[in-house]
Design a protein around this motif. Structure first.
Motif, short mmCIF file in Angstrom:
data_model
loop_
_atom_site.label_atom_id
_atom_site.label_comp_id
_atom_site.label_asym_id
_atom_site.label_seq_id
_atom_site.Cartn_x
_atom_site.Cartn_y
_atom_site.Cartn_z
N ILE A 280 0.87 -1.18 0.00
CA ILE A 280 0.00 0.00 0.00
C ILE A 280 0.91 1.23 0.00
CG2 ILE A 280 -1.80 1.22 1.34
CD1 ILE A 280 -2.05 -2.00 2.36
N ILE A 281 0.63 2.15 -0.91
CA ILE A 281 1.54 3.30 -1.05
C ILE A 281 0.81 4.62 -0.80
CG2 ILE A 281 3.03 2.05 -2.67
CD1 ILE A 281 1.83 3.66 -4.97
N ASP A 282 1.59 5.64 -0.41
CA ASP A 282 0.98 6.93 -0.06
C ASP A 282 0.64 7.75 -1.33
OD1 ASP A 282 3.33 8.08 -0.96
OD2 ASP A 282 4.19 8.36 1.04
N ASN A 283 0.04 8.91 -1.11
CA ASN A 283 -0.43 9.71 -2.25
C ASN A 283 0.71 10.20 -3.15
OD1 ASN A 283 -3.07 9.43 -1.66
ND2 ASN A 283 -3.19 11.28 -0.37
N GLY A 284 1.83 10.56 -2.51
CA GLY A 284 2.98 11.04 -3.29
C GLY A 284 3.47 9.96 -4.24
N ALA A 285 3.60 8.75 -3.70
CA ALA A 285 4.10 7.63 -4.52
C ALA A 285 3.09 7.28 -5.62
CB ALA A 285 4.37 6.42 -3.64
N THR A 286 1.78 7.39 -5.28
CA THR A 286 0.74 7.10 -6.28
C THR A 286 0.87 8.07 -7.45
OG1 THR A 286 -0.71 6.39 -4.50
CG2 THR A 286 -1.75 6.83 -6.62
N LYS A 287 1.08 9.35 -7.09
CA LYS A 287 1.23 10.37 -8.13
C LYS A 287 2.46 10.05 -8.99
CE LYS A 287 1.36 15.32 -8.41
NZ LYS A 287 1.85 16.46 -7.69
N ALA A 288 3.56 9.69 -8.32
CA ALA A 288 4.80 9.39 -9.06
C ALA A 288 4.61 8.21 -10.01
CB ALA A 288 5.93 9.08 -8.06
N VAL A 289 3.90 7.18 -9.54
CA VAL A 289 3.66 6.01 -10.38
C VAL A 289 2.90 6.42 -11.64
CG1 VAL A 289 2.27 3.89 -10.52
CG2 VAL A 289 3.81 4.24 -8.59
N PHE A 290 1.89 7.30 -11.48
CA PHE A 290 1.12 7.72 -12.66
C PHE A 290 1.88 8.70 -13.54
CE2 PHE A 290 -2.23 5.58 -10.39
CZ PHE A 290 -2.83 4.90 -11.44
N GLN A 291 3.01 9.20 -12.99
CA GLN A 291 3.89 10.04 -13.85
C GLN A 291 4.98 9.16 -14.47
OE1 GLN A 291 5.08 12.91 -10.95
NE2 GLN A 291 3.46 14.36 -11.51
N ASN A 292 4.73 7.85 -14.46
CA ASN A 292 5.64 6.89 -15.09
C ASN A 292 6.98 6.76 -14.38
OD1 ASN A 292 5.92 4.94 -16.97
ND2 ASN A 292 6.84 6.28 -18.51
N LYS A 293 6.96 6.93 -13.04
CA LYS A 293 8.21 6.77 -12.29
C LYS A 293 8.21 5.42 -11.59
CE LYS A 293 9.34 11.56 -11.73
NZ LYS A 293 8.45 12.63 -11.26
N SER A 294 9.38 5.01 -11.14
CA SER A 294 9.48 3.74 -10.41
C SER A 294 8.93 3.91 -9.01
CB SER A 294 10.94 3.31 -10.31
OG SER A 294 11.44 3.02 -11.59
N LEU A 295 8.61 2.78 -8.39
CA LEU A 295 8.09 2.85 -7.02
C LEU A 295 9.24 2.67 -6.02
CD1 LEU A 295 5.68 2.99 -5.16
CD2 LEU A 295 5.40 0.55 -5.43
N LEU A 296 9.47 3.70 -5.22
CA LEU A 296 10.57 3.65 -4.25
C LEU A 296 10.05 3.19 -2.90
CD1 LEU A 296 12.27 7.06 -5.17
CD2 LEU A 296 12.78 4.78 -6.06
N PRO A 297 10.91 2.61 -2.07
CA PRO A 297 10.46 2.15 -0.75
C PRO A 297 9.89 3.30 0.10
CG PRO A 297 12.71 1.41 -1.19
CD PRO A 297 12.31 2.28 -2.33
#
Ligand code: GLU
Length: 369
Positions: A280-297
Motif C-alpha cells: 500500500i503506497i501513499d499519495n505522493g508515490a501514487t502520483k509518481a507512479v502515474f507520472q511513469n516513475k518507479s516505485l521507491l520504498p
C-alpha cells in the motif's frame, strides 16, 4: 534490415562456426562476423551471442572426429571444446576492440526465477560495461533431464530473459521451406510468418544438420517462444562471409512479433491472477507512479503477504484501490525493513547494496483509477 532492432541475440549453429572437415573454428568467417558485431555495438545495440560448437570442436580429441553417442563423452568433448571456442571468440572480438564474457547456462538458470533474475542482471551489467556476452549451455554438467539439449531453445530463453527484440538464428539452412529442400528441389522458402500455426509446424519436419543438435522443429519452437514475448526471429544462412549484413527480407525466414517486448511483458503482468502480496503506497508515490516513475520504498506504508524477490505483487493506494501490478525487487522480509525509508539508506539497513526501486517502472503496469 536488422538495423531497426535494439537488443539482438545472435545464435550461431555448430555448422556455421566449425569447419566440418577439419573440426576447427572457421577463423576467417568468425573475424568477419565480429567486425559486423562491432558495427552493431557502435550503433548502441545490445548484442548477445549464443554460440554452439563446443562438442563439435572437442570431438577430434575424444572420438577422432567420429559421431559421439554417449552423454559422458559428449560432455567431455564439450569441456575440451568450450575453452577453445571461448578463446576464439575472445580473440576475434578483441581484434575489433570489443571485450567479451563467457556465460555457461543450465536449464534452471532460465526456469527458476531467482536464477533467471541473476542472469538478467549479469547480462545487463555486461552491456552497461560494453562487454558482449558469449553464451553456451553448460553441457559438462547438464544431464539428459535437465538440459536445453540444443541452443535454439537456449537462445529463445535468453532472448526472453533480456527482453530482446530480435533473435537471429544463423544456420546451415537459410529459412523454413515448405518441404525439406534436401529431399525436394521444388520446396519453397517461406519469407514472412506472422503466426505459427499447425501447417508451419508441419513444414519444420525433423533435423538434417550433421554438426548441431537442433533442427527446424526446435527453431520453430524457439521462434514461437520469442513471438509470444514480443521478439521477432529470423532464420538465415550462416555460412556466408559478412553474414549479418546479407540478411534481407527476401533471402531468410522472418517471424514477425506483433507487439514489443515491453508490451508483452506488461500484458503478462496484467494476466497474472494470483499476486503473492500487496503493498500500500501513499499519495505522493501514487502520483509518481502515474507520472511513469518507479516505485521507491519511501512511498510504501504497508506490506501484506509473503513474497520473494521477483514475485508479482499488487500495488494499492491508501483507499485500498488497486492501482498497479509489478515485479518486486525485494522479498517481503526485506521490503518491510526498508518501507518508508530513503533508498540511499538501503545498504545500511539491509547490509547489501540493493536496487533503489522496490518496483522498477519497466516491471510495473498501472491500472487506471
Ligand atoms: N551446446 C552444444 C555445443 O556447444 C551445441 C548444442 C546445439 O547444437 O544446439 O556443442
Amino acid at each position: 534490415m536488422i538495423n531497426k532492432f535494439k537488443k539482438i541475440v545472435i545464435k550461431i549453429g555448430s555448422s556455421s562456426i566449425i569447419d566440418e572437415k577439419t573440426g576447427k573454428v572457421k577463423i576467417k568467417w568468425l573475424n568477419s562476423l565480429c567486425k559486423e558485431i562491432e558495427l552493431l555495438a557502435n550503433e548502441n545495440k545490445n548484442i548477445v551471442v549464443v554460440s554452439s560448437g563446443a562438442i563439435a570442436l572437442g570431438k577430434k580429441t575424444i572420438s577422432n572426429h567420429k559421431v559421439i553417442s554417449r552423454l559422458e563423452d559428449k560432455q567431455a568433448a564439450a569441456a575440451i571444446g568450450q575453452i577453445e571456442l571461448a578463446n576464439c571468440w575472445q580473440q576475434a572480438l578483441r581484434k575489433n576492440k570489443i571485450n567479451s564474457a563467457q556465460l555457461l547456462l543450465t536449464l534452471d538458470d532460465s526456469e527458476i526465477r531467482r536464477r533467471y533474475l541473476n542472469v538478467r542482471k549479469t547480462i545487463s551489467s555486461l552491456h552497461k560495461n560494453k562487454v558482449i556476452p558469449i553464451i553456451n549451455e553448460n553441457d559438462t554438467v547438464a544431464t539428459e533431464e535437465i538440459r536445453y539439449g540444443d541452443n535454439d531453445r537456449l537462445a529463445a530463453r535468453v532472448a526472453q530473459m533480456i527482453d530482446a527484440d530480435l533473435l537471429i538464428m544463423l544456420s546451415d539452412v537459410d529459412g523454413l521451406y515448405t518441404e525439406s529442400p534436401i529431399k525436394n528441389k521444388n520446396a519453397e522458402k517461406i519469407i514472412d510468418i506472422n503466426e505459427i500455426n499447425e501447417s508451419i509446424e508441419k513444414m519444420a519436419g525433423s533435423k538434417h544438420s550433421k554438426l548441431g543438435s537442433g533442427g527446424m522443429a526446435t527453431k520453430i519452437w524457439a521462434a514461437k517462444i520469442c513471438m509470444d514475448s514480443g521478439c521477432s526471429t529470423v532464420i538465415a544462412n550462416g555460412h556466408k562471409i559478412n553474414t549479418l549484413s546479407k540478411i534481407n527480407n527476401k533471402n531468410s525466414t522472418w517471424f514477425h512479433a506483433s507487439k514489443s517486448p515491453s508490451s508483452s511483458r506488461k500484458q503478462w503482468l496484467l494476466n497474472h491472477l494470483h499476486p503473492s502480496g500487496t503493498i500500500i503506497i501513499d499519495n505522493g508515490a501514487t502520483k509518481a507512479v502515474f507520472q511513469n516513475k518507479s516505485l521507491l520504498p519511501a512511498g510504501v506504508i504497508k506490506i501484506k503477504g509473503k513474497f520473494n524477490r521477483g514475485d508479482v505483487i499488487s500495488v494499492t493506494n491508501i483507499k485500498n484501490k488497486k492501482i498497479g501490478i509489478g515485479v518486486t525487487a525485494y522479498d517481503s522480509y526485506d521490503a518491510i525493513k526498508i518501507m518508508g525509508k530513503n533508498s540511499k539508506d538501503i545498504k545500511h539497513i539491509l547490509g547489501y547494496d540493493g536496487r533503489d526501486e522496490l518496483i522498477h517502472k519497466d516491471d510495473l503496469v498501472k491500472i487506471n483509477l
